[in-house]
Design a protein around this motif. Structure first.
Motif, PDB file in Angstrom:
ATOM      1  N   ALA A 190       0.805  -1.143   0.053  1.00 58.30           N
ATOM      2  CA  ALA A 190       0.034  -0.202   0.017  1.00 58.30           C
ATOM      3  C   ALA A 190       0.830   1.203  -0.123  1.00 58.30           C
ATOM      4  CB  ALA A 190      -0.850   0.097   1.150  1.00 58.30           C
ATOM      5  N   PHE A 191       0.536   2.202  -0.823  1.00 59.82           N
ATOM      6  CA  PHE A 191       1.142   3.410  -0.772  1.00 59.82           C
ATOM      7  C   PHE A 191       0.747   4.447   0.185  1.00 59.82           C
ATOM      8  CE2 PHE A 191       1.534   2.116  -5.185  1.00 59.82           C
ATOM      9  CZ  PHE A 191       2.981   1.541  -5.287  1.00 59.82           C
ATOM     10  N   ASN A 192       1.667   4.984   0.942  1.00 59.51           N
ATOM     11  CA  ASN A 192       0.955   5.702   1.994  1.00 59.51           C
ATOM     12  C   ASN A 192       0.815   7.115   1.595  1.00 59.51           C
ATOM     13  OD1 ASN A 192       1.051   4.066   3.701  1.00 59.51           O
ATOM     14  ND2 ASN A 192       3.607   4.257   4.298  1.00 59.51           N
ATOM     15  N   ASP A 193       1.535   7.976   0.715  1.00 59.73           N
ATOM     16  CA  ASP A 193       1.346   9.137   0.072  1.00 59.73           C
ATOM     17  C   ASP A 193       0.784   9.213  -0.965  1.00 59.73           C
ATOM     18  OD1 ASP A 193       4.010   8.158   0.011  1.00 59.73           O
ATOM     19  OD2 ASP A 193       4.665  10.212  -0.847  1.00 59.73           O
ATOM     20  N   THR A 194      -0.060  10.482  -1.318  1.00 61.77           N
ATOM     21  CA  THR A 194      -0.696  10.474  -2.535  1.00 61.77           C
ATOM     22  C   THR A 194      -0.652  11.720  -3.045  1.00 61.77           C
ATOM     23  OG1 THR A 194      -2.924  10.648  -1.584  1.00 61.77           O
ATOM     24  CG2 THR A 194      -2.312   8.425  -2.318  1.00 61.77           C
ATOM     25  N   PHE A 195      -0.962  12.010  -4.204  1.00 62.91           N
ATOM     26  CA  PHE A 195      -0.897  13.603  -4.744  1.00 62.91           C
ATOM     27  C   PHE A 195      -2.258  13.981  -4.436  1.00 62.91           C
ATOM     28  CE2 PHE A 195       1.914  12.004  -8.651  1.00 62.91           C
ATOM     29  CZ  PHE A 195       3.006  12.759  -8.083  1.00 62.91           C
ATOM     30  N   PRO A 196      -2.237  15.291  -4.490  1.00 61.71           N
ATOM     31  CA  PRO A 196      -3.579  16.050  -4.264  1.00 61.71           C
ATOM     32  C   PRO A 196      -4.281  15.868  -5.607  1.00 61.71           C
ATOM     33  CG  PRO A 196      -1.728  17.731  -3.741  1.00 61.71           C
ATOM     34  CD  PRO A 196      -1.124  16.348  -4.175  1.00 61.71           C
ATOM     35  N   LEU A 197      -5.681  16.040  -5.482  1.00 62.74           N
ATOM     36  CA  LEU A 197      -6.525  15.582  -6.633  1.00 62.74           C
ATOM     37  C   LEU A 197      -6.097  16.378  -8.176  1.00 62.74           C
ATOM     38  CD1 LEU A 197     -10.094  15.063  -5.127  1.00 62.74           C
ATOM     39  CD2 LEU A 197      -8.261  13.352  -5.845  1.00 62.74           C
ATOM     40  N   CYS A 198      -5.832  17.571  -8.030  1.00 61.09           N
ATOM     41  CA  CYS A 198      -5.482  18.662  -8.957  1.00 61.09           C
ATOM     42  C   CYS A 198      -4.357  18.008  -9.759  1.00 61.09           C
ATOM     43  CB  CYS A 198      -5.374  20.057  -8.640  1.00 61.09           C
ATOM     44  SG  CYS A 198      -6.891  20.642  -8.092  1.00 61.09           S
ATOM     45  N   ARG A 199      -3.358  17.672  -8.989  1.00 60.58           N
ATOM     46  CA  ARG A 199      -1.921  17.202  -9.367  1.00 60.58           C
ATOM     47  C   ARG A 199      -2.116  15.854  -9.951  1.00 60.58           C
ATOM     48  NH1 ARG A 199       3.940  17.094  -6.492  1.00 60.58           N
ATOM     49  NH2 ARG A 199       5.116  16.493  -8.710  1.00 60.58           N
ATOM     50  N   ALA A 200      -2.955  14.954  -9.261  1.00 55.59           N
ATOM     51  CA  ALA A 200      -3.147  13.581  -9.744  1.00 55.59           C
ATOM     52  C   ALA A 200      -3.932  13.674 -11.257  1.00 55.59           C
ATOM     53  CB  ALA A 200      -3.945  12.841  -8.893  1.00 55.59           C
TER      54      ALA A 200
ATOM     55  N   GLN B 172      -3.237  15.947 -13.424  1.00 52.80           N
ATOM     56  CA  GLN B 172      -2.186  16.249 -14.224  1.00 52.80           C
ATOM     57  C   GLN B 172      -1.366  14.936 -14.676  1.00 52.80           C
ATOM     58  OE1 GLN B 172      -0.380  19.719 -12.340  1.00 52.80           O
ATOM     59  NE2 GLN B 172      -2.102  21.058 -13.126  1.00 52.80           N
ATOM     60  N   ASN B 173      -0.906  14.245 -13.654  1.00 53.55           N
ATOM     61  CA  ASN B 173       0.102  13.411 -13.739  1.00 53.55           C
ATOM     62  C   ASN B 173      -0.787  11.922 -14.129  1.00 53.55           C
ATOM     63  OD1 ASN B 173       2.256  14.815 -12.890  1.00 53.55           O
ATOM     64  ND2 ASN B 173       1.689  14.249 -10.769  1.00 53.55           N
ATOM     65  N   GLY B 174      -1.827  11.726 -14.172  1.00 51.97           N
ATOM     66  CA  GLY B 174      -2.443  10.385 -14.462  1.00 51.97           C
ATOM     67  C   GLY B 174      -2.395   9.249 -13.464  1.00 51.97           C
ATOM     68  N   THR B 175      -2.176   9.789 -12.309  1.00 47.78           N
ATOM     69  CA  THR B 175      -2.099   8.699 -11.179  1.00 47.78           C
ATOM     70  C   THR B 175      -2.135   9.498  -9.675  1.00 47.78           C
ATOM     71  OG1 THR B 175      -0.892   6.929 -10.097  1.00 47.78           O
ATOM     72  CG2 THR B 175       0.746   8.654 -10.989  1.00 47.78           C
ATOM     73  N   ILE B 176      -2.602   8.811  -8.904  1.00 47.83           N
ATOM     74  CA  ILE B 176      -2.546   9.654  -7.381  1.00 47.83           C
ATOM     75  C   ILE B 176      -1.493   9.154  -6.635  1.00 47.83           C
ATOM     76  CG2 ILE B 176      -5.250   9.844  -7.454  1.00 47.83           C
ATOM     77  CD1 ILE B 176      -5.218   7.340  -5.422  1.00 47.83           C
TER      78      ILE B 176
ATOM     79  N   LEU C 113       4.027   5.771  -8.985  1.00 46.75           N
ATOM     80  CA  LEU C 113       3.905   5.363 -10.283  1.00 46.75           C
ATOM     81  C   LEU C 113       3.983   6.653 -11.274  1.00 46.75           C
ATOM     82  CD1 LEU C 113       0.539   3.228  -9.340  1.00 46.75           C
ATOM     83  CD2 LEU C 113       3.302   2.461  -9.904  1.00 46.75           C
ATOM     84  N   CYS C 114       4.246   7.743 -10.962  1.00 42.85           N
ATOM     85  CA  CYS C 114       4.399   8.844 -11.834  1.00 42.85           C
ATOM     86  C   CYS C 114       5.782   8.399 -12.668  1.00 42.85           C
ATOM     87  CB  CYS C 114       4.408  10.116 -11.002  1.00 42.85           C
ATOM     88  SG  CYS C 114       4.579  11.646 -12.140  1.00 42.85           S
ATOM     89  N   LYS C 115       5.637   8.360 -13.831  1.00 43.15           N
ATOM     90  CA  LYS C 115       6.826   8.172 -14.641  1.00 43.15           C
ATOM     91  C   LYS C 115       6.539   8.917 -15.870  1.00 43.15           C
ATOM     92  CE  LYS C 115       8.264   4.928 -12.048  1.00 43.15           C
ATOM     93  NZ  LYS C 115       9.234   4.890 -11.010  1.00 43.15           N
TER      94      LYS C 115
END
Length: 55
Positions: free
Chosen positions: A23-33, A35-39, A43-45
């Motif tokens: 399980a991943f502990n930290d996530t992007f804020p929804l606006c940035r997620a 933009q990146n295509g993932t929360i 996984l942001c590559k």
């Protein structure tokens, strides 16, 4: 009408193997997620140009 010479008749179509992922502990804020295509930051590559080198 079923074919008698079908060697795959009665076999399952496919079986998936999905390994357990931590399980991943930290996530992007929804606006940035969006933009990146993932929360998940792990996984942001982003694409960095040709042949893996950033230019």
């Amino acid at each position: 009408m079923p074919r008698c010479n079908d060697a795959l008749a009665g076999m399952p179509l496919a079986m998936a193997y999905v390994p357990w992922q931590p399980a991943f502990n930290d996530t992007f804020p929804l606006c940035r997620a969006l933009q990146n295509g993932t929360i998940f930051p792990e996984l942001c590559k982003p694409f960095c140009g040709r042949r893996g080198g950033c230019r």
